[in-house]
Every structure is written in structure tokens, then in C-alpha cells.
Design an enzyme around this catalytic site. Structure first.
Site, PDB file in Angstrom:
ATOM      1  N   HIS A  57       0.817  -1.220   0.000  1.00 16.63           N
ATOM      2  CA  HIS A  57       0.000   0.000   0.000  1.00 16.63           C
ATOM      3  C   HIS A  57       0.843   1.259   0.000  1.00 16.63           C
ATOM      4  CE1 HIS A  57      -3.166  -2.839   1.073  1.00 16.63           C
ATOM      5  NE2 HIS A  57      -3.992  -1.947   0.595  1.00 16.63           N
ATOM      6  N   GLY A  58       2.039   1.189   0.550  1.00 16.92           N
ATOM      7  CA  GLY A  58       2.848   2.404   0.563  1.00 16.92           C
ATOM      8  C   GLY A  58       4.126   2.224   1.341  1.00 16.92           C
TER       9      GLY A  58
END
Lengths: 463, 337
Positions: free
Chosen positions: A325-326
Site C-alpha cells: 500500500h505504501g
């Protein structure tokens, strides 16, 4: 280009009309839809079209080499090389800055202030989704589940505008067979598509953006300025916001794909209805869950080799899922939290007979807690946010509209699905003129709630 | 034909129509929207940055706006749906009608506000205690606004109001007129200090002193821009009761944008001159882009760190921390610890 924008409102009817006009002639239709998809993607940044094209060429080359390789070892090498290339691209664009920052900080901390090369690299929109779809193609070719597609077909699959920026993660073997024959222009799910677009617009613009503006952004930005009632409201509000934002995007993407004659897999199924963590992951971002299952968890050994190995595989899968996701520790911890819950829950399944409402309450609140790690800009801010949950003080953000929006988002998911499905079906079976009027009214209504600065990007665009 | 491939997802239930019906549904919906919201397309196009996308939107917006202007539906829709809008009506461009510039045909009188009293050996006029700080601007004000709010939240005495208006500019007033907004902010919030960081979306033509449009970025344009900035500064300083901290733009990476930024900075400098007693122009150029050269990274806390976003325009979190230090230093000088 975001879906709820004037640019897209101009783009869509033109592309739809030309697409259906050219559909009977694939030699014309395919270059057209590829060009349209690249125009759509270029609206974010034209330079990244080169990257998209590069990924397309590399993965097509990889898939063809895999198919032509004579022995299993050679096939494995080609797959490994292609996947390494994909992950390398993802790593460079998404994780390089994070890596340099963390390693630089660490080296500095132990007195080895070695300067690491700093690069300002923008994250191409939707790169994580594009990379996962490319991997699914090459690996499925290696597994013999799919024949390599023509280069043009593969390029369309990777760049198809309804899913290029934020999914759903459509697997090659779901999409490519639909490209094999022209879509039937006499049998298009127009009603279902328009119903989904309307629902998605309401979720994103009228609910998610409202909650972000009124509650979530102020509190997550400066948690120290708020007391427990507002902080608790912000936690629930973010749970509602991220669901409406992402599932709203998905609804529009699936709806637009239906209007073009293509079917995408479902991505959400009332996730806040879940009574276990396994159930949650079968309802939340379903296309990511099955990707992680099929391309990470199962290859790691899945649940085939005893409890400890299974627990290890779950933790690796969920931690990497969080990191996908990041590039931030908050995402990693979020993945670890969900992995730990899945591991703890597994041996208890069938042994503890707690009432359904209690299981729901536990799962829901852990999920809400997890979103705090996901949303906070840093672990320090997540800590500050959580510490304010016990700070008495006034409720300054509890407006009827915000509270009603949160209750509605969670409440609708707890209702039995049948009545809601009947409403959806009712809309999906309206006549064309009624559908058009409904769509115009919904666009006008949600458009009126947009602030002067426009519609903020979807949360998942950053992934 | 619907695919019979087992891997293809199941189609959702609903009325199956012909493809032409699908196109018709979208086209009719948009035609209805043209009748009721046609002018919005034109306005949105006018607010966009120059480029192909803007040209396309304006090409569609011109005829849709023309149609909407000639029918009563657009106004009716605005009246019917206005209550849903989260914003007050702050567009239109009348907020700068009375610029605080020099009177035409004569030299402007020098006012006492042009001097910092301390420089002249006089006693500084004590500002009000800092209770409300407004941080505003366009997207440049983010994440500076959050950084300032976090730091000031620690002592708990200062209320920080964050009001960035993404995509807006002083040189474009269609959707949001900063002249009007500044007055509204002062009226609503009565701030004791105002931090303004704006300039990412400038460069639009402005009416010059002769009434004709001047293009960015020559002296005519800078003068027109400076007049608008001065009007806002005058509003924000509230007759000398409040302090204004206006941040000059660190130069962006793109050369065309650099030209705009230089003009904006020159205009800000000149605009602040009559109000030096209350308006501080904080120079970020020297800090972030010394010598006029763009750089992504600079030394922060003893090591090189990236301070700009990948777009080469905005400050990232670390850059915002550096800018916040400058603002807080200036606040301390005026308001004490």
C-alpha cells in the site's frame, strides 16, 4: 483523469460511442481502445505512459520466452527475471525514497553518516496495480493457465482505462478471453453499469469526501488539538471514508467497464459485516486478497506445512500486503496487525462459540484501529492519535450529517443484502430514458456538494 | 456473445440493453446536465492551467455555456442545489474592485504603516495576543498548515485555523475570488495573525492599469498582481491590529513556472512595502533555492534531505518543517514566546 471530473464526462461518451462503432472490426477497435486508454492515463502525467509501455513490452517478452522455453528450469528463470524486473520498477518508483530515508537515518544514528544518492521520483499513478496485473499474466502463462496473448491484446489488458489507475486487479485470464471475441452490442449490462456509476459517485463525492473534509483530515492532521470524542469520531469516520472512497471508485470502474461491454470481478462485499478476520479479507479489496493468496501465500507453502509454517506464511503475506500500500511503517504495521489477527484467529476457529454480535464488534473495532495506522502520516502521529482517545474534552465535530453518514455506511452493510439487492436490481432494470434522467440527477446532486477546489483524488490512487 | 470461459467473472443482473442504449443513456444524461449546469464546464475550463486538457474543456464549455446562458435552467438549478454546496459563493471577481494601489495620475502618499517603528527608534505597537492563527493559501499552504498547527497545538493556547484552497489563485477569480475570501476570513475568524502561502496556480491574464488584459509576467502583470496582493494584505492586517506573514515562493523546477514565480515574488515584495509595520514577507527563495537555482534536497538536521515534492513545485513534509521554523521565528519576534 479522475472519474468524477468534467474531463472524464467529455472523454467517456466519445470513447463509448466510437468504441461500440468500431467493436465489430477488432483491427480498428483494438488500436482505438489502446489509444484512448493511454490518453486517459496520460492525463495524470504523459511521461508515465513510457513506463506503462515499457512494462508492457517487458512482460510480453517475458511471457513469450516462458512459453517457448523448453524445460521447467528455463521457464522459472524467465518468470523470475520478469517478476524481478516488475518488482524492481515498483521498488525504484515506490520504495527508493523510503529506503534511502530509513537507511540514511540509521547510518547517521550509528555515526556512519554515509551520503546516499537522493532522488526525487514521482510515483506513477496506479503503478502497484499495473505491476500486479503484469505479474499475474506472466505467472499464469508459466503455470499453463493462459497462452501468451497478442501484444496488442496484452497492452489493452494492462492499460484498459476503467481499471488502470486503481484496479480492481483483474487477472489476465479473466480479461483476455473477453478480448478474444467482440463484445455483443445487443446484450450490454447498461442498467447494472449505470446503477454502479451512480452508487459510486454518491459514495465517493457525497460521503467519503464530506467525511474527509469535515472530520478525518482535521483530526488526523493535528490530533493534539482534539479530545477523545472527536478522535473517536474521526476513527469511525475514516473507516467509512476509506470504504466509500475505494468501493466508490471500484463501483464506477466496474460500471464503466460494463458500458464498454467488459466484466470485472467484484472487489467489495459489505466488509464491515465480517465476523472474523478471514471473513473480512474475503469481503475487503477481494481482488488484492486473492492475488496475495495465489501469488504469494500459496507459493510460500500456504497452510500445507503445519501451524508454525502457516503462521509464518500468513505474516509474510500480510506484512508485504501492507507494504504494497505504501512506503511507510504505518502500512507495514497495519499489515502485521491483520496478519497477527489472522494467525491468532485460526486455531480458535470452531473452538470458541462467541455470539455473532460480539465477534462482529471485536473484528470491526480492530479493523477501525488498524485504519488509524493506515491513515496516520507517521507512527508518532498514530501514537498521538491513539493517546488522545483517552483525553476528555468537548465534541466539536459531531454534526448530525457526519454521524448520519458514518451510521449509514456501517449500517447498510449490516442489513440483510436482499432488500438492497432488490433496490439495485430495480434501478438496473429501468428504461434508458429513466436511467439517463437518474444519472443526470445524481451527477447534479453530488456535483453540488463538491467544494470549489474540486474532487480530491481517490485514496487508492497513491498506491 | 457473453463469454462462456469459466474464468470470466459473472455479469451482474439487470436489464440487458443494446450498446446504442448505453451510449444514449450517457449522452442524454450529459445533455440534461448541459441544460442545467452548462456554464460549469466553461468555468471549470477557465480555471484550468494552460494546456491541451484546458483547450478541450473550453472547446466543449463554450457551446454548453452559450446554451446554458440562454435558458433559465442553469440559474434555477443553482438556486435549487445551492444549499448543498460546502462553500459560500466566493467567485465572480469583484473582490479586487477597489485595489489599494497608488492613485492614478499621482504619487501615492507614504503612510506611517510603511515603516517598522523599531527601525525609526519608536516603540513598536504591541500586537494583540496571539489567540487565533489563520494559515491559508493554495496547495502550497499544505502541509505547512498542518505542521504549524501541530507545533502550536503543543502549548494549547493558540487556535490554528487551516484553510488551504487547492487549485485557486490570486490571478484567477472565477471560482474563488481571494479578495472576497480574505474579507470573509477576517470577518468570520478575527485572526490575530495570518500566514499566507499562495502562488502555485498563477500566471493568468490580469486587467492592467489601462483596463486591458496584461499577460504574465511583465511589469504590467506584476503591478496588477501586486495590487491584488496589497488589497489582501490590507484586509488581513485589519487596520494594524493583526500581523501578516506572506511567504514568497521558492522557485519551482519548471522554467516557465520559474518566470511566473519570480514575477509573483517581485509583486509580493512591492505590495508589502506600505504595510511593513504589520506585514512580513518571508523569503523562502534564499532558504530553498539560493541563487535562483532549483534544488530538490538541502541540508536539514545535519544531513541532506529531500525538501520538495516530485512535482518540483510544492514543499514536502521536511520542506514544510523548514518553512514552519521560519514562520514560527517570525511569530515569536512579534508575539514573544
Amino acid at each position: 483523469m479522475v472519474f468524477p471530473s468534467i474531463e472524464f464526462a467529455i472523454f467517456l461518451p466519445v470513447v463509448l460511442a466510437v468504441s461500440w462503432a468500431l467493436m465489430p472490426r477488432p483491427r480498428l477497435w483494438k488500436p482505438f481502445i489502446l489509444g484512448a486508454s493511454y490518453v486517459f492515463y496520460a492525463a495524470a502525467s504523459p511521461r508515465y505512459c513510457l513506463l506503462l509501455a515499457g512494462l508492457t513490452v517487458a512482460n510480453q517478452l517475458g511471457a513469450v520466452c516462458v512459453r517457448r522455453a523448453r524445460d521447467e528450469r528455463a521457464k522459472r528463470r524467465f518468470v523470475a527475471g520478469t517478476v524481478a524486473f516488475d518488482l524492481g520498477v515498483l521498488g525504484l518508483f515506490k520504495y527508493y525514497g523510503f529506503f534511502v530515508d530509513e537507511v540514511g537515518g540509521f547510518l547517521d544514528g550509528i555515526g556512519l553518516g554515509m551520503p546516499l544518492p537522493l532522488l526525487t521520483i514521482g510515483l506513477p499513478i496506479g503503478l502497484s496495480f499495473i505491476v500486479f496485473q503484469a505479474i499475474s499474466y506472466t505467472v499464469d502463462v508459466k503455470r499453463g493457465l493462459l497462452e501468451p496473448a497478442g501484444t496488442l491484446d496484452f497492452a489493452i489488458y494492462l492499460s484498459f482505462f476503467p481499471h488502470v489507475v486503481a484496479g480492481p486487479i483483474v487477472r489476465a485470464r479473466e480479461f483476455l478471453p473477453q478480448l478474444a471475441t467482440p463484445r455483443d452490442p445487443r446484450n450490454v449490462a447498461v442498467g447494472a453499469g449505470v446503477a454502479l456509476i451512480m452508487l459510486g459517485l454518491v459514495k465517493k463525492v457525497a460521503i467519503a469526501d464530506l467525511l474527509a473534509r469535515e472530520v478525518v483530515d482535521p483530526v488526523f492532521g493535528v490530533p493534539g488539538a482534539y479530545a477523545a470524542p472527536d478522535v473517536a469520531l474521526a476513527a469511525y469516520a475514516y473507516a467509512a471514508q476509506i470504504y466509500c472512497d475505494f468501493s466508490g471508485y471500484t463501483d464506477i470502474a466496474i460500471g464503466v467497464a460494463l458500458l464498454t461491454g467488459f466484466i470485472f470481478p467484484q472487489n467489495f462485499n459489505s466488509p464491515y459485516r465480517a465476523t472474523s478476520f478471514r471473513d473480512f479479507w474475503r469481503r475487503w479489496h477481494m481482488t488484492l486478497s486473492r492475488f496475495l493468496r495465489d501469488f504469494l501465500y500459496v507459493p510460500l507453502g500456504g497452510s500445507r506445512s503445519g501451524r508454525l509454517r502457516t503462521a509464518r506464511n500468513v505474516m509474510i503475506t500480510m506484512t508485504l500486503g501492507g507494504l504494497w500500500h505504501g512506503a511507510a511503517w504505518g502500512f507495514v504495521l497495519w499489515g502485521v496487525l491483520h496478519g497477527a489477527c489472522l494467525v491468532i484467529e485460526r486455531p480458535l476457529r470452531g473452538r470458541i462459540h462467541a455470539p455473532a454480535w460480539l465477534r462482529w464488534a471485536i473484528v470491526f473495532h480492530v479493523v477501525v484501529l488498524g485504519w488509524v495506522l493506515f491513515r496516520a502520516e507517521s507512527l508518532d502521529l498514530a501514537g498521538a492519535f491513539l493517546s488522545r482517545l483517552v483525553e476528555p474534552g468537548p465534541a466539536t465535530l459531531w454534526t448530525p450529517v457526519a454521524v448520519a453518514a458514518i451510521v449509514a455506511v456501517v449500517g447498510f452493510q449490516l442489513l440483510p443484502p436482499e432488500p438492497l439487492e432488490r433496490i439495485r436490481l430495480r434501478v438496473a432494470t429501468l428504461r434508458p430514458v429513466a436511467l439517463a434522467a437518474g444519472l443526470a440527477v445524481v451527477i447534479a446532486l453530488v456535483g453540488a456538494t463538491v467544494p470549489s477546489q474540486g474532487v480530491p483524488p481517490f485514496i487508492y490512487f497513491q498506491f | 456473445m457473453p463469454s462462456t470461459d469459466p474464468d470470466v467473472p459473472e455479469r451482474p443482473t439487470g436489464r440487458a440493453l443494446r450498446a446504442r442504449d448505453g451510449v444514449l443513456v450517457v449522452a442524454v444524461a450529459l445533455a440534461l446536465l448541459v441544460l442545467f449546469e452548462g456554464s460549469s464546464v466553461r468555468s471549470a475550463g477557465e480555471e484550468m492551467d494552460p494546456g491541451l486538457e484546458r483547450s478541450v474543456v473550453l472547446a466543449v464549455g463554450a457551446p454548453t455555456g452559450w446554451v446554458a446562458d440562454r435558458l433559465p435552467f442553469d440559474d434555477a438549478a443553482d438556486e435549487a442545489l445551492g444549499w448543498l454546496s460546502p462553500d459560500d459563493d466566493l467567485g465572480g471577481g469583484s473582490g479586487f474592485d477597489a485595489p489599494a494601489g497608488a492613485p492614478r495620475g499621482g504619487a501615492a502618499a507614504v503612510s506611517p504603516d510603511s515603516f517598522d517603528p523599531v527601525e525609526l527608534g519608536a516603540e513598536a505597537r504591541e500586537p494583540r495576543p496571539l489567540r487565533t492563527l489563520l494559515v491559508t493559501g493554495d496547495s502550497l499552504a499544505m502541509p505547512l498548515d498542518t505542521e504549524l498547527a501541530r507545533r502550536l497545538a503543543e502549548d494549547g493556547d493558540v487556535r490554528v485555523v487551516r484553510e488551504p484552497h487547492v487549485g485557486t489563485g490570486i490571478s484567477k477569480t472565477g471560482l474563488l475570488d481571494w479578495g472576497k475570501l480574505a474579507k470573509q476570513q477576517v470577518g468570520d475568524l478575527d485572526p490575530d495573525a495570518i500566514v499566507v502561502f499562495i502562488g502555485a496556480n498563477e500566471g493568468f491574464p490580469l486587467p492592467g492599469s489601462d483596463g486591458r488584459e496584461s499577460q504574465c509576467c511583465g511589469p504590467e502583470w506584476a503591478a496588477a498582481y501586486g495590487s491584488r496582493v496589497r488589497t489582501m494584505m490590507d484586509t488581513y492586517r485589519q487596520g494594524g491590529d493583526a500581523r501578516v506573514y506572506w511567504l514568497a515562493l521558492p522557485l519551482p523546477r519548471d522554467r516557465a513556472r520559474q518566470e511566473i514565480a519570480r514575477s509573483v515574488n517581485a509583486a509580493i515584495d512591492v505590495a508589502g512595502e506600505p504595510f511593513r509595520a504589520q506585514v512580513r514577507v518571508l523569503d523562502l527563495v534564499d532558504t530553498f533555492t539560493p541563487g535562483g537555482g532549483y534544488r530538490d534536497a538541502m541540508e536539514v538536521d545535519g544531513r541532506d534531505q529531500i525538501v520538495r515534492e516530485a512535482d518540483g513545485i510544492h514543499l514536502n513534509g521536511t520542506g514544510a518543517e523548514v518553512a514552519a521554523d521560519l514562520v514560527l521565528d517570525a511569530l515569536r519576534r512579534d508575539f514573544g514566546e
